[in-house]
Write a protein that holds these residues in place. Structure first.
Motif, PDB file in Angstrom:
ATOM      1  N   VAL A   1       0.847  -1.193   0.000  1.00 15.03           N
ATOM      2  CA  VAL A   1       0.000   0.000   0.000  1.00 15.03           C
ATOM      3  C   VAL A   1       0.884   1.246   0.000  1.00 15.03           C
TER       4      VAL A   1
ATOM      5  N   LYS B   1      -6.022   2.668   2.568  1.00 14.26           N
ATOM      6  CA  LYS B   1      -6.290   1.592   3.522  1.00 14.26           C
ATOM      7  C   LYS B   1      -7.149   0.530   2.854  1.00 14.26           C
TER       8      LYS B   1
ATOM      9  N   ILE C   1      -6.596  -5.415   8.265  1.00 10.56           N
ATOM     10  CA  ILE C   1      -6.519  -4.113   7.600  1.00 10.56           C
ATOM     11  C   ILE C   1      -5.049  -3.756   7.431  1.00 10.56           C
TER      12      ILE C   1
ATOM     13  N   GLN D   1      -2.507  -0.583   5.632  1.00  6.69           N
ATOM     14  CA  GLN D   1      -2.589   0.812   5.211  1.00  6.69           C
ATOM     15  C   GLN D   1      -1.235   1.289   4.706  1.00  6.69           C
ATOM     16  N   SER D   2      -1.129   2.574   4.431  1.00  5.86           N
ATOM     17  CA  SER D   2       0.078   3.149   3.822  1.00  5.86           C
ATOM     18  C   SER D   2       1.342   2.595   4.457  1.00  5.86           C
TER      19      SER D   2
ATOM     20  N   GLU E   1     -10.495   3.380   1.978  1.00  3.11           N
ATOM     21  CA  GLU E   1     -10.229   4.763   1.588  1.00  3.11           C
ATOM     22  C   GLU E   1      -9.788   4.720   0.121  1.00  3.11           C
TER      23      GLU E   1
ATOM     24  N   THR F   1      -7.255   4.380  -2.422  1.00  4.94           N
ATOM     25  CA  THR F   1      -6.041   3.607  -2.149  1.00  4.94           C
ATOM     26  C   THR F   1      -5.210   3.414  -3.413  1.00  4.94           C
TER      27      THR F   1
END
Length: 130
Positions: free
Chosen positions: A68, A72, A89, A91-92, A109, A111
Motif C-alpha cells: 500500500v 487503507k 486491515i 494501510q500506507s 479509503e 487507495t
C-alpha cells in the motif's frame, strides 16, 4: 504477522511498516516458492553487486504481494476450503503476501498500491472466483 489455516498451511504474511526491525528480515523459508523480506538498513550500507542467474523452477501456485502506497484496505483471508480465517486491515506503508487459500479485498479509503506476482499470468486458469 503470519496467518495459517487449521492445518498449519501458510495463507498470508502481513508486514506492518512500523514493525519492520533493523537489518534484513526474511519471513519465508529458503524452500518457499516465493520469498518475502523487509529491510531496514543504515545510511551507507551496501548490498554487494550481484545478479540472479536463470534457473528452471517448478511453481505450483500464484503468490501475490500487495504494497500500500497510500490509503487503507481490508482483506478477508480464506483457507483452501474457502472458509474465512481472518480479516485484516493494511494501510500506507504496509504489505501483504498471499500464499494460498482465497482472499477478498475492500478499499476503506481511496487507495494506491502495487501488486507483484509471478508470471506468466493467464486469468482464465490462474483466477477462480467464489
Amino acid at each position: 504477522m503470519k496467518i495459517f489455516d487449521k492445518d498449519n498451511n501458510l495463507l498470508a504474511i502481513i508486514i506492518k511498516q512500523g514493525a519492520i526491525q533493523d537489518g534484513k528480515n526474511f519471513y519465508t523459508e529458503n524452500e518457499s516458492e516465493f520469498q518475502v523480506a523487509s529491510f531496514s538498513l543504515k545510511n551507507q550500507t551496501q548490498i554487494e553487486r550481484h545478479y540472479h542467474p536463470q534457473q528452471n523452477r517448478v511453481v505450483s501456485g500464484t503468490t501475490e504481494v500487495l504494497i500500500v502506497i497510500e490509503g487503507k484496505m481490508e482483506f478477508e483471508i480464506y483457507d483452501k476450503n474457502m472458509d474465512l480465517i481472518a480479516k485484516e486491515i493494511i494501510q500506507s506503508g504496509d504489505a501483504i503476501a498471499l500464499f494460498s487459500g482465497g482472499h477478498g479485498i475492500r478499499m476503506l479509503e481511496n487507495t494506491k498500491f502495487y501488486e507483484v506476482k509471478q508470471g506468466p499470468y493467464i486469468e482464465k486458469i490462474d483466477k477462480k472466483r467464489f
